[in-house]
Design an enzyme around this catalytic site. Structure first.
Site, PDB file in Angstrom:
ATOM      1  N   GLU A 168       1.200   3.218   3.593  1.00  0.00           N
ATOM      2  CA  GLU A 168       0.802   4.488   4.129  1.00  0.00           C
ATOM      3  C   GLU A 168       1.985   5.317   4.372  1.00  0.00           C
ATOM      4  O   GLU A 168       2.978   5.051   5.061  1.00  0.00           O
ATOM      5  CB  GLU A 168       0.045   4.074   5.312  1.00  0.00           C
TER       6      GLU A 168
ATOM      7  N   GLU B 152      -1.480  -2.465  10.966  1.00  0.00           N
ATOM      8  CA  GLU B 152      -0.599  -1.700  12.194  1.00  0.00           C
ATOM      9  C   GLU B 152      -1.323  -2.666  13.330  1.00  0.00           C
ATOM     10  O   GLU B 152      -1.667  -2.172  14.643  1.00  0.00           O
ATOM     11  CB  GLU B 152      -1.461  -0.484  12.384  1.00  0.00           C
TER      12      GLU B 152
HETATM   13  O1  AHR Z   1      -4.678   6.791   7.488  1.00  0.00           O
HETATM   14  C1  AHR Z   1      -5.250   6.875   8.711  1.00  0.00           C
HETATM   15  C2  AHR Z   1      -4.823   5.743   9.585  1.00  0.00           C
HETATM   16  O2  AHR Z   1      -3.377   5.873   9.675  1.00  0.00           O
HETATM   17  C3  AHR Z   1      -5.003   4.320   8.883  1.00  0.00           C
HETATM   18  O3  AHR Z   1      -6.254   3.953   9.223  1.00  0.00           O
HETATM   19  C4  AHR Z   1      -4.085   3.402   9.893  1.00  0.00           C
HETATM   20  O4  AHR Z   1      -3.659   2.526   9.287  1.00  0.00           O
HETATM   21  C5  AHR Z   1      -2.977   4.640  10.257  1.00  0.00           C
HETATM   22  O5  AHR Z   1      -2.815   4.834  11.686  1.00  0.00           O
END
Ligand code: AHR
Length: 499
Positions: free
Chosen positions: A300, A172
């Site tokens: 994610e 990110e």
């Molecule tokens: O999963 C929690 C967080 O969400 C992670 O650290 C990040 O990559 C995302 O913003």
């Protein structure tokens, strides 16, 4: 592939002989981070008073996953987490405001992956880390020569290389919460330069570019810059892209049931848009068709309501039945889009935003409402994607980020199907999102006895975190009579039959 038409009486036609692409098992992968109780108290729990739940390494025996990443990576120095444990330094952890003790580092993660049978996927520190440090980590993990870091691994008791295949080029990097956040152009150039060096050291690895949500100018810019060919004309080698996958992230949630359950459909659109960006970059780079087209790594995804599960407090969700249906829709999407998605990681694997919770008193685990659909997909929705034709009515209300403005419909039934080649079984997963109506559905392509797995509960707001397993998988056999099956209101149903 599910094609949809609006109709007042629902029907689902399954075409088991219309086999499309194979489904990569990695779409059911998991994600872990040094955040809240994911690692410490989740997968690593040496202080647990209940001996039978913890093995001799301090690993919990009742939980599992694959990727190590997250905002945590932006200040992580891997060398602090190897070697004798009593010598490992502790540092302030800036992403979540804790202290990282480094007791669970590379060798522990590799050992744990081996025990649970997971393939490791590591994320490089694109924040405070350097390219040198990344190369040293790669050499520590995969090196076979007489080099400093391969020797350090050997000296730490691990003679064989770990052969870590998947490496992410940062996490990110577009987010304003990220340490050393970059502009798209700056990130793209850095990623390209790191990729070149990493592949010189180990050409067998797969590199994952850091995308945003998929349908974003960040995604376009970094793909356009990084999907370009390496050219070794003097060696007569084919042009190859340095990037193997493009990562996208999305969390969805809403207190409104329909907005919550239809929200993951935004991810389906994002996958389509990101795939189009990949194709454009791939064509324009004139990469030969013999080279595989980079695919999406949705590393994610999940339901996350930050107001309900605050990140700095460990993001522990209390998932409802509505969230379980949303997870069913998320997983249907990865199956439907399995030609474009090579990996997807539920975020996260234990305790943090997770379907699995270890009890704080150390006495065992709780399976949240979202565990049911996750388990069913992992077990059964494999093999090949098959074609489905769906007809039903659709929800017309407000949707997450208003994504329906782009010509999408939100049918009340959400469907995907697979043909499991090894067992000769057809699997059809149907999420009935409707909170009041059972759907008496005409089913084509199936008749006679079917195995049924149903995830349901008495109301859309029930949870499993208040001491009772209110939402679970119910297993039964049923007869598809006169080509009809009733999908109950607010349920995830998996039907399974011999092809
Ligand atoms: O999963 C929690 C967080 O969400 C992670 O650290 C990040 O990559 C995302 O913003």
């Amino acid at each position: 592939m599910t094609t949809y038409t609006h109709a007042s009486s629902p029907s689902i036609d399954v075409f088991p002989n219309h086999r499309l692409n194979p489904i990569n098992r990695n779409i059911y992968a998991g994600f872990t981070e040094h955040m809240g109780r994911c690692i410490y108290g989740g997968i690593y729990d040496p202080e647990n008073p209940n001996n039978e739940l913890v093995d001799e390494n301090g690993f919990r025996k009742d939980s599992s996953a694959i990727q190590a990443s997250g905002n945590f990576c932006a200040t992580y120095h891997w060398e602090d987490g190897v070697g004798p444990r009593d010598k490992r330094p502790a540092f302030p952890e800036l992403a979540w405001g804790t202290v990282e003790t480094n007791q669970f580092g590379t060798d522990e993660f590799m050992k744990w992956c081996k025990i649970v049978g997971a393939e490791p996927y590591l994320c490089l520190n694109f924040g405070t880390g350097t390219l040198d440090e990344a190369l040293h980590w790669l050499d520590y993990c995969n090196g076979t020569k007489n080099t400093k870091y391969a020797n350090l691994r050997r000296a730490n008791g691990h003679p064989e290389p770990y052969n870590v295949k998947y490496w992410a080029l940062g996490n990110e990097m577009w987010g304003d919460w990220q340490i050393e956040q970059l502009t798209a152009a700056a990130y793209a150039e850095k990623a390209h330069q790191w990729a070149k060096a990493l592949k010189l050291l180990d050409p067998s690895i797969q590199l994952i570019l850091c995308g945003a949500e998929g349908a974003n100018s960040w995604d376009y810019t970094v793909l356009k810059h990084c999907i370009r060919a390496t050219k070794k004309d003097d060696l007569g080698e084919e042009r190859k892209p340095l990037i193997d996958m493009h990562s996208i992230h999305l969390y969805t949630a809403s207190y409104d049931h329909y907005e919550n359950v239809t929200a993951p459909l935004a991810a389906e659109r994002n996958i389509e848009v990101a795939s189009a960006f990949i194709d454009t970059a791939y064509y324009e780079a004139q990469i030969p068709a013999s080279q595989p087209r980079p695919l999406i790594c949705f590393d994610e995804w999940n339901v996350w309501m930050p107001a309900r599960a605050v990140g700095s407090s460990g993001a522990e969700e209390d998932y409802t039945l509505s969230d379980a249906l949303a997870v069913g829709v998320w997983l249907n999407i990865f199956v439907r889009k399995s030609a474009d998605v090579a990996m997807a990681n539920i975020a996260q694997s234990v305790n943090v935003l997770s379907p699995l919770m270890t009890k704080k008193d150390g006495s065992g685990i709780v399976k949240q409402t979202t565990w049911g659909p996750y388990e069913l997909f992992c077990k059964y929705m494999k093999g090949h994607l098959i074609a489905v034709q769906l007809a039903c009515d659709d929800y017309k209300g407000k949707t997450f980020k208003d994504y329906t403005r782009v010509t999408r419909k939100t049918p009340y039934l959400d469907v995907s199907a697979t043909y499991d080649d090894t067992e000769g079984m057809v699997n059809l997963c149907v999420v009935n999102m409707h909170k009041e109506d059972d759907y008496d559905t005409k089913l084509g392509g199936v008749s006679g006895k079917v195995q049924v797995f149903e995830v349901n509960g008495e109301a859309i707001d029930v949870t499993n975190m208040k001491g009772e397993q209110k939402v679970d998988i119910q297993e039964k056999e049923a007869e598809v009579k006169e080509g009809r099956y009733v999908f109950p209101k607010h349920s995830v149903t998996l039907l399974r039959w011999k092809a």
